[in-house]
Design an enzyme around this catalytic site. Sequence first.
Site, PDB file in Angstrom:
ATOM      1  N   LYS A  56       0.839  -1.201   0.000  1.00 36.10           N
ATOM      2  CA  LYS A  56       0.000   0.000   0.000  1.00 36.10           C
ATOM      3  C   LYS A  56       0.877   1.255   0.000  1.00 36.10           C
ATOM      4  O   LYS A  56       0.619   2.209  -0.727  1.00 36.10           O
ATOM      5  CB  LYS A  56      -0.954  -0.017   1.210  1.00 36.10           C
ATOM      6  N   GLN A 100      -4.529  -1.720   9.626  1.00 36.06           N
ATOM      7  CA  GLN A 100      -4.464  -3.024   8.967  1.00 36.06           C
ATOM      8  C   GLN A 100      -5.084  -4.109   9.857  1.00 36.06           C
ATOM      9  O   GLN A 100      -4.807  -4.169  11.047  1.00 36.06           O
ATOM     10  CB  GLN A 100      -2.993  -3.352   8.655  1.00 36.06           C
ATOM     11  N   ASP A 123     -10.628   2.939   4.126  1.00 38.08           N
ATOM     12  CA  ASP A 123     -11.149   1.570   3.998  1.00 38.08           C
ATOM     13  C   ASP A 123     -12.683   1.561   4.017  1.00 38.08           C
ATOM     14  O   ASP A 123     -13.300   0.545   3.685  1.00 38.08           O
ATOM     15  CB  ASP A 123     -10.650   0.696   5.164  1.00 38.08           C
TER      16      ASP A 123
END
Length: 291
Positions: A56, A100, A123
């Site tokens: 990422k 994460q 997200d």
Amino acid sequence: MEKFPLLLSARSAVAALNEKTHAASLALRSRLGRPAKLAVILVGDDPASVIYTRKKGEAALRLGMAHESFHFPASVSPSEVQALTERLNADPGVDGILIQRPLPAGFDDAEVLYWIHPSKDVDAFHPENHGRLILGLPGMLPCTPVGILALLDHYGIPVESRTACVVGRSAIVGKPMAGLLLRRNATVIQAHRHTRDLPEITRTAEILIVATGSAGLIGPEHVRPGAVVIDVGIHRSAEGKLSGDVRFAEVSPLCSAISPVPGGVGPMTIAALMANTVLAAETAATPSTSQ
Ligand SMILES: NC(=O)c1ccc[n+]([C@@H]2O[C@H](COP(=O)([O-])OP(=O)(O)OC[C@H]3O[C@@H](n4cnc5c(N)ncnc54)[C@H](OP(=O)(O)O)[C@@H]3O)[C@@H](O)[C@H]2O)c1
């Protein structure tokens, strides 16, 4: 003559999406006088998470964005990670934040969903963003479902008025996937562990999206001839070989189109995350017209 399905490889779809994101990122950079910035928080040393976090960051840099990652040991207290998240929420130089997953034991997943401010929640896991998706209001959209729709769009596969079945109802993939398909006017069926006679249900689908985390669950008996099949699952064998929730070799002869693992949904998810980061920065830099 044997017919082959269309392979929904992410390569060209990612390139197309990244090209747009890169252009938007450079335009934003000259407008703001700084790059859009993604902050990634990793807790513990789960090997897959370490790789995803690195990928990422690399993707952000490639697309002209800035990136900072914060790595805590698994023993860190949740309040310390929450304090960092609050600092990043308040930092005008940070546009997107993600934590994460999976998180170590001791973190309450449901509580963590509220930590990142919805406007920086790239997200799109915050309950406010989930609610906005379901209500059809503007907001951040979750990366894997958005990436899947981008993959279908890239290959010219229509969604409107088609029967779509999503197998799996997780908060991060299955539920938002069904919500987005509904927004695109598909007729949506959502299946899960309690679904009676799964093959009978999935065989009704013109578009079958599988996100169960159960390796090789879906075989030819689940697939309507001519269906489009999207495999979200990722499984790594002891030898390091990746596979999905769909038994690709058995299922693909039946399909009109099918996504591979690896090289299908996974890379689309990262590309959608990058697009979300630019979108978060653009939205923050654009004065709101609402009262
Ligand atoms: N490619 C990517 O970018 C990406 C992104 C996210 C996740 N993934 C992968 O996608 C998979 C799913 O992830 P997730 O987070 O959604 O998983 P999850 O939270 O474990 O949810 C799995 C869902 O599948 C359903 N399910 C499991 N076994 C089933 C069965 N035998 N029959 C019917 N339904 C079944 C479960 O039903 P119940 O609700 O009834 O328990 C649940 O709703 C995993 O392999 C994950 O690694 C990939």
